[in-house]
Design a protein around this motif. Structure first.
Motif, PDB file in Angstrom:
ATOM      1  N   LEU A   1      -5.411   5.166   1.702  1.00 58.73           N
ATOM      2  CA  LEU A   1      -4.535   4.013   1.488  1.00 58.73           C
ATOM      3  C   LEU A   1      -3.329   4.053   2.420  1.00 58.73           C
ATOM      4  O   LEU A   1      -2.884   3.014   2.922  1.00 58.73           O
ATOM      5  CB  LEU A   1      -4.077   3.955   0.028  1.00 58.73           C
TER       6      LEU A   1
ATOM      7  N   SER B   1      -2.605  -1.788   8.843  1.00 56.03           N
ATOM      8  CA  SER B   1      -2.130  -3.142   8.566  1.00 56.03           C
ATOM      9  C   SER B   1      -0.854  -3.445   9.345  1.00 56.03           C
ATOM     10  O   SER B   1      -0.712  -4.521   9.940  1.00 56.03           O
ATOM     11  CB  SER B   1      -1.882  -3.313   7.058  1.00 56.03           C
TER      12      SER B   1
ATOM     13  N   GLY C   1      -2.472   1.252   5.219  1.00 54.70           N
ATOM     14  CA  GLY C   1      -1.158   0.640   5.395  1.00 54.70           C
ATOM     15  C   GLY C   1      -0.688   0.733   6.836  1.00 54.70           C
ATOM     16  O   GLY C   1      -0.132  -0.224   7.399  1.00 54.70           O
TER      17      GLY C   1
ATOM     18  N   LEU D   1       0.829  -1.208   0.000  1.00 50.67           N
ATOM     19  CA  LEU D   1       0.000   0.000   0.000  1.00 50.67           C
ATOM     20  C   LEU D   1       0.862   1.257   0.000  1.00 50.67           C
ATOM     21  O   LEU D   1       0.618   2.191  -0.773  1.00 50.67           O
ATOM     22  CB  LEU D   1      -0.928  -0.005   1.218  1.00 50.67           C
TER      23      LEU D   1
END
Length: 409
Positions: free
Chosen positions: A337, A344, A341, A177
């Protein structure tokens, strides 16, 4: 509504990919998973394919992959799970004792051979739903734990690989990402002519300026850069101005509205979005690695502050994550995005905490068992799991308090 659906889909995708990491590597290494869930039970939807149950749970706080035989079957665990059923129907005692005695002597083959009789007896027994669920779990644990593909039977490196694959997948997703945003257009320090925010009770708001508008002229004079836009607005000295914008493929002229003075400058009351700058492949990869590492150091600092008693304000829970994701998506896809990221990476690091029942705790247990060449005692494992679960709940409560409490000033 569409924005919220995109946010939910993005977060669900991170959970799915995390569990897919566990699932794929476990299958590759010969540990056939028995279940793959997004969310926790009770199941909203589930299907059975090739001996694997796939489902979506009603509790949207994560997901799980059930790998068979995470722990070697033990007589004490079996007895604890069967106790309610035996109390309600003592007739189950004879067949249950056969399984328990075999487990106590370490004879897993005999214990497994006695399971069909116990399952048949359970089908005939009159039990409460909770007692039945517990007894069925006892049968399932012995069945899966005594199989040839049981997790505990595999070498240490395979067990660690299957567990680490979930967080590892999240690290890969974060890198991808970050890399994609930097390679295609990442926010920079330079402002653009696109409007990111419009202040409340300002001339811009009164004139109808909207986030996403691109300013093309002030008082009819073209403004290809934000510097020119700022210079023309600043030079108004309080008089009325018109602003021409591009909106949904057409040009709209807003105003006239007077500018207002703030901090010695004449403004209309909006904030520009940063310019998006694309980077070469090599630079994008370096920047992506840098961002991943910054999440690591930031997470370590937050955890140190949390347990050091300094502050819990940096810990965010599901409510805050969803709220922030929605805000970032409204600003623009690149911002969303980048945040995805970051989330994540945070999911990966949280799961790697050395606490049971998290992935990190199971990795530590697998390594210790590999060094000792024998399982960690069941009693020790249960106590560590209880302590770890309590600590995780505490962290989640702090995060929830930060999410719904007043913002710090």
């Amino acid at each position: 509504m569409v924005t919220w659906l995109v946010v939910v889909f993005g977060l669900a995708s991170l959970v799915f990919l995390h569990e897919l990491g566990h699932f794929s590597v476990a299958r590759l290494l010969g540990m056939k998973p028995r279940a793959f869930y997004i969310g926790f039970p009770p199941a909203l939807v589930k299907i059975q394919r090739n001996g694997i149950e796939y489902g979506i749970g009603a509790i949207p706080l994560g997901g799980y992959v059930r790998i068979p035989g995470m722990r070697k079957p033990a007589a004490g665990d079996f007895q604890a799970l069967m106790s309610s059923a035996l109390g309600e129907d003592p007739a189950l005692g004879a067949v249950a004792d056969a399984v328990q005695h075999a487990l106590a002597s370490g004879d897993l083959e005999t214990a497994r051979a006695a399971l069909p009789a116990l399952s048949a007896a359970l089908q005939q027994a009159q039990l409460s739903p909770s007692a039945r669920r517990s007894a069925e779990q006892a049968v399932r644990d012995v069945d899966e734990g005594s199989g040839t593909d049981a997790f505990w039977r595999h070498p240490t490196w395979k067990r660690v690989a299957a567990i680490a694959a979930g967080p590892g997948m999240n690290v890969v997703v974060a890198f991808v990402l970050f890399f994609a945003v930097y390679a295609t257009g990442a926010p920079s320090q330079k402002p653009s002519t696109e409007v990111a925010q419009v202040g409340a009770n300002t001339p811009a708001a009164a004139a109808g300026l909207q986030p996403g508008d691109r300013i093309v002229a002030v008082d009819g004079r073209r403004t290809p850069t934000f510097a020119q836009t700022s210079r023309l607005i600043g030079g108004s000295h309080g008089r009325s101005i018109t602003v021409t914008v591009e909106r949904s493929g057409r040009r709209v002229t807003l105003g006239p509205r007077r500018t207002i003075e703030k901090d010695g400058r004449w403004i209309w009351g909006f904030a520009p979005a940063p310019q998006l700058v694309s980077h070469p492949v090599g630079a994008s990869a370096r920047l992506a690695i840098r961002d991943c590492w910054q999440v690591v150091t930031g997470t370590v600092t937050s955890i140190a502050n949390l347990f050091g008693g300094s502050s819990g304000a940096e810990v965010t829970g599901p409510v805050g994550i969803v709220r922030t994701s929605n805000q970032f998506l409204r600003i623009g896809v690149p911002w969303y995005l980048l945040l995805l990221g970051l989330i994540s990476m945070s999911v990966a690091l949280f799961n790697l905490l050395p606490l049971l029942p998290l992935d990190g705790g199971n990795i530590v247990v697998s390594l210790v068992e590999g060094l000792r060449r024998r399982p960690v005692p069941q009693g020790v494992y249960r106590r560590l799991s209880t302590f770890g679960t309590a600590l995780i709940v505490l962290i989640m409560l702090i995060a929830l308090s930060n999410d719904i409490g007043p913002s710090p000033h």
